[in-house]
Design a protein around this motif. Structure first.
Motif, short mmCIF file in Angstrom:
data_model
loop_
_atom_site.label_atom_id
_atom_site.label_comp_id
_atom_site.label_asym_id
_atom_site.label_seq_id
_atom_site.Cartn_x
_atom_site.Cartn_y
_atom_site.Cartn_z
N TRP A 46 0.84 -1.19 0.00
CA TRP A 46 0.00 0.00 0.00
C TRP A 46 0.88 1.25 0.00
CZ3 TRP A 46 -5.49 -0.34 0.40
CH2 TRP A 46 -5.97 -1.64 0.54
N GLU A 47 0.27 2.38 -0.31
CA GLU A 47 0.97 3.65 -0.26
C GLU A 47 0.03 4.73 0.25
OE1 GLU A 47 2.17 3.77 -4.31
OE2 GLU A 47 0.44 4.93 -4.97
N ASP A 48 0.61 5.77 0.77
CA ASP A 48 -0.19 6.86 1.33
C ASP A 48 -0.95 7.60 0.24
OD1 ASP A 48 -0.81 8.66 3.72
OD2 ASP A 48 -0.04 10.09 2.24
N ALA A 49 -2.20 7.93 0.50
CA ALA A 49 -3.00 8.73 -0.43
C ALA A 49 -3.77 9.80 0.31
CB ALA A 49 -3.96 7.82 -1.21
N SER A 50 -3.27 10.20 1.47
CA SER A 50 -4.00 11.12 2.35
C SER A 50 -4.06 12.52 1.77
CB SER A 50 -3.35 11.17 3.73
OG SER A 50 -3.30 9.89 4.31
N GLN A 51 -5.09 13.27 2.20
CA GLN A 51 -5.26 14.67 1.82
C GLN A 51 -5.61 15.47 3.08
OE1 GLN A 51 -8.22 13.21 -1.25
NE2 GLN A 51 -7.46 15.03 -2.30
N THR A 52 -5.23 16.75 3.08
CA THR A 52 -5.64 17.69 4.13
C THR A 52 -5.35 17.12 5.51
OG1 THR A 52 -7.48 18.25 2.65
CG2 THR A 52 -7.45 19.33 4.79
N MET A 53 -4.07 16.91 5.80
CA MET A 53 -3.70 16.29 7.06
C MET A 53 -3.02 17.25 8.03
SD MET A 53 -5.03 13.40 6.93
CE MET A 53 -4.38 12.87 8.51
N THR A 54 -3.24 18.56 7.86
CA THR A 54 -2.69 19.52 8.81
C THR A 54 -3.84 20.21 9.54
OG1 THR A 54 -2.60 21.18 7.04
CG2 THR A 54 -0.58 19.95 7.51
N PRO A 55 -3.73 20.43 10.85
CA PRO A 55 -2.63 19.93 11.69
C PRO A 55 -2.69 18.42 11.83
CG PRO A 55 -4.38 20.82 13.05
CD PRO A 55 -4.75 21.14 11.63
N SER A 56 -1.55 17.82 12.10
CA SER A 56 -1.48 16.37 12.16
C SER A 56 -2.28 15.85 13.35
CB SER A 56 -0.03 15.92 12.29
OG SER A 56 0.06 14.53 12.41
N PRO A 57 -2.99 14.72 13.18
CA PRO A 57 -3.73 14.14 14.31
C PRO A 57 -2.77 13.66 15.39
CG PRO A 57 -3.75 12.65 12.45
CD PRO A 57 -3.16 13.93 11.96
N SER A 58 -3.26 13.61 16.60
CA SER A 58 -2.45 13.14 17.72
C SER A 58 -2.17 11.65 17.55
CB SER A 58 -3.19 13.40 19.02
OG SER A 58 -4.46 12.74 19.01
#
Length: 466
Positions: A46-58
């Motif tokens: 798998w590979e990362d496909a994340s969007q809008t990840m700021t601020p980073s979750p705890s």
């Protein structure tokens, strides 16, 4: 509905040629998420496909391979008051086959903008929102207005979107897309928090090279339920718009799924994701005639259009009644048959339809349909088979049959029979699949008769079966 058996309704005459094609073959692939990975690092394959990840979750971060309920899982997390969209996608590309996700959904905040996503997305998708080749399960609390518009949705159930995204940009496939909600007949079959579910997408290829899509939902220990009607896309694995997919797992704070940003963190668990290829359209088809219906478990509501699977419906001025009868003298097989009485003084024709349960019949695998029929009042009236394909086009058989007072077997061979487009509700092209079938009864000049026709034992015959 207009008279679909009138000769003036003929739009196109076509021969249903069965194309015995073979889909792309590959080995089954299953991810059980039992290989260690650092928080925020996609698991192997798998590979990362994340969007809008700021601020980073705890911590543990946007996603993490871990355990839950003694099961290896990948956990996804979104933070309160954010538009976090953590996602992972497969590195490998896929086409036809059966895609499955095993998921556990904890409690979700009412009307919050949060959604579990189990979906397929193509690298051939365009840059704009109207150019996505994407097929989805999206599950979340839902907006209050959306929940109010889903009849019978229990207060504690989640909203499930079952979607093919539109693909309408210039030089694209032109697929209009389709989005429906999961609305099972039984309230217990809705999707609820704190339960394990298997979500399934089945992609097959029709005779024109297009993807035919089915959605299924199964709660652990419960029945596997077809979640919405079959949909045929404009693109396929190898047609004018060749399309392959990556598999996505996600938990996203999406605007359309709620009325406000969530005020707390949310999590979801995926314990398994898999793809099982379809090596041949007919590789798992049994041999010998298969019962499509022997009427034993059918029912009728005496109305049109068709309702639930397994239901018989009727239409046309000449048809005043339809019923399931159990008089042994009127039954040919088992303990029930369909009885329908016409009044040709009121009209020159009428029709009955049967809504086929489960998946449509694929005519790559079923070359023939047979049935048993008789009438209590033989005359000049004739009968012809009517079929509906998954996008709603209605096709009428050119062949006509004249039932007698005795039970007899009648048959249509789709490799030889001619059909015409009787009513266009879809794209006007035969999809190579049948989602409903039935019969039109035509007076053929006998306007004084009020015959009753009996139908029993409808079978489909796999390729090369007797």
């Amino acid at each position: 509905m207009r008279n679909i058996i009138s000769e003036c309704s003929v739009v196109a005459l076509m021969f249903l040629t069965i194309l015995m094609g073979t889909a792309i073959s590959a080995a089954p692939v299953t991810w059980d998420f039992d290989s260690p990975a650092q928080p925020g690092v996609a698991p192997p394959g798998w590979e990362d496909a994340s969007q809008t990840m700021t601020p980073s979750p705890s911590p543990p971060g946007p996603y993490q391979v871990t355990t839950f309920a003694d099961t290896s899982v990948i956990l996804f997390q979104t933070a309160a008051n954010t538009q976090h969209r953590p996602k992972v996608r497969t590195q490998q590309l896929f086409t036809t086959g059966i895609y499955e996700w095993d998921v556990y959904i904890p409690e979700m905040e009412d009307n919050a903008r949060v959604s579990l996503g189990a979906f397929l997305y193509s690298d051939q998708s365009g840059a704009s929102a109207t150019a996505a080749r994407e097929i989805d399960f999206e599950i979340g609390p839902g907006r209050a207005s959306v929940r109010a518009g889903i009849p019978g949705l229990p207060e504690d159930a989640l909203v499930v979107y079952l979607t093919v995204q539109p693909d309408n940009d210039v030089d694209r496939s032109g697929d209009p897309g389709s989005s429906l909600f999961f609305q099972p007949d039984d309230p217990d079959h809705h999707v609820y928090p704190n339960e394990w579910y298997t979500l399934s997408l089945e992609l097959r290829e029709d005779s024109q090279g297009r993807y035919v899509v089915d959605w299924y939902i199964q709660r652990q220990g419960g029945p596997r339920i077809k979640a919405r009607p079959t949909y045929t896309t404009a693109y396929g694995p190898d047609n004018d718009h060749p399309t392959n997919f990556r598999i996505y797992n996600s938990l996203e704070n999406l605007n359309f799924m709620g009325d406000a940003l969530p005020t707390r963190d949310h999590i979801v668990y995926f314990s398994r994701t898999s793809h099982t290829p379809v090596t041949s359209a007919c590789s798992e088809v049994p041999t010998g005639p298969q019962v499509l219906t022997n009427i034993e478990d059918d029912f009728t509501n005496n109305t049109f259009p068709m309702g639930s699977p397994g239901e018989w419906t009727r239409f046309g001025a000449a048809e005043p009644s339809i019923s399931i009868v159990t008089d042994p003298s009127l039954v040919d097989e088992g303990s029930a048959s369909v009885a329908t009485t016409g009044n040709f003084a009121a009209g020159a024709w009428y029709g009955v339809r049967y809504n086929i349960p489960d998946s449509p019949i694929d005519l790559q695998c079923a070359t023939r349909i047979s049935w048993r029929m008789r009438t209590n009042n033989p005359g000049d009236q004739v009968v012809r088979l009517i079929v509906t394909d998954p996008d709603g086009d209605i096709w009428a058989g050119v062949d006509q049959f004249s039932p007698t007072a005795d039970w007899e077997t009648y048959e249509i061979d789709f490799t030889q029979a001619s059909f015409f487009l009787a009513e266009q509700n879809g794209d006007g092209q035969f999809d190579g699949q049948i989602s409903s079938l039935g019969f039109d009864f035509i007076a053929n000049g006998t306007t004084a008769l009020t015959p009753t026709f009996y139908i029993d034992g409808i079978y489909w015959h796999p390729v090369d079966s007797p």
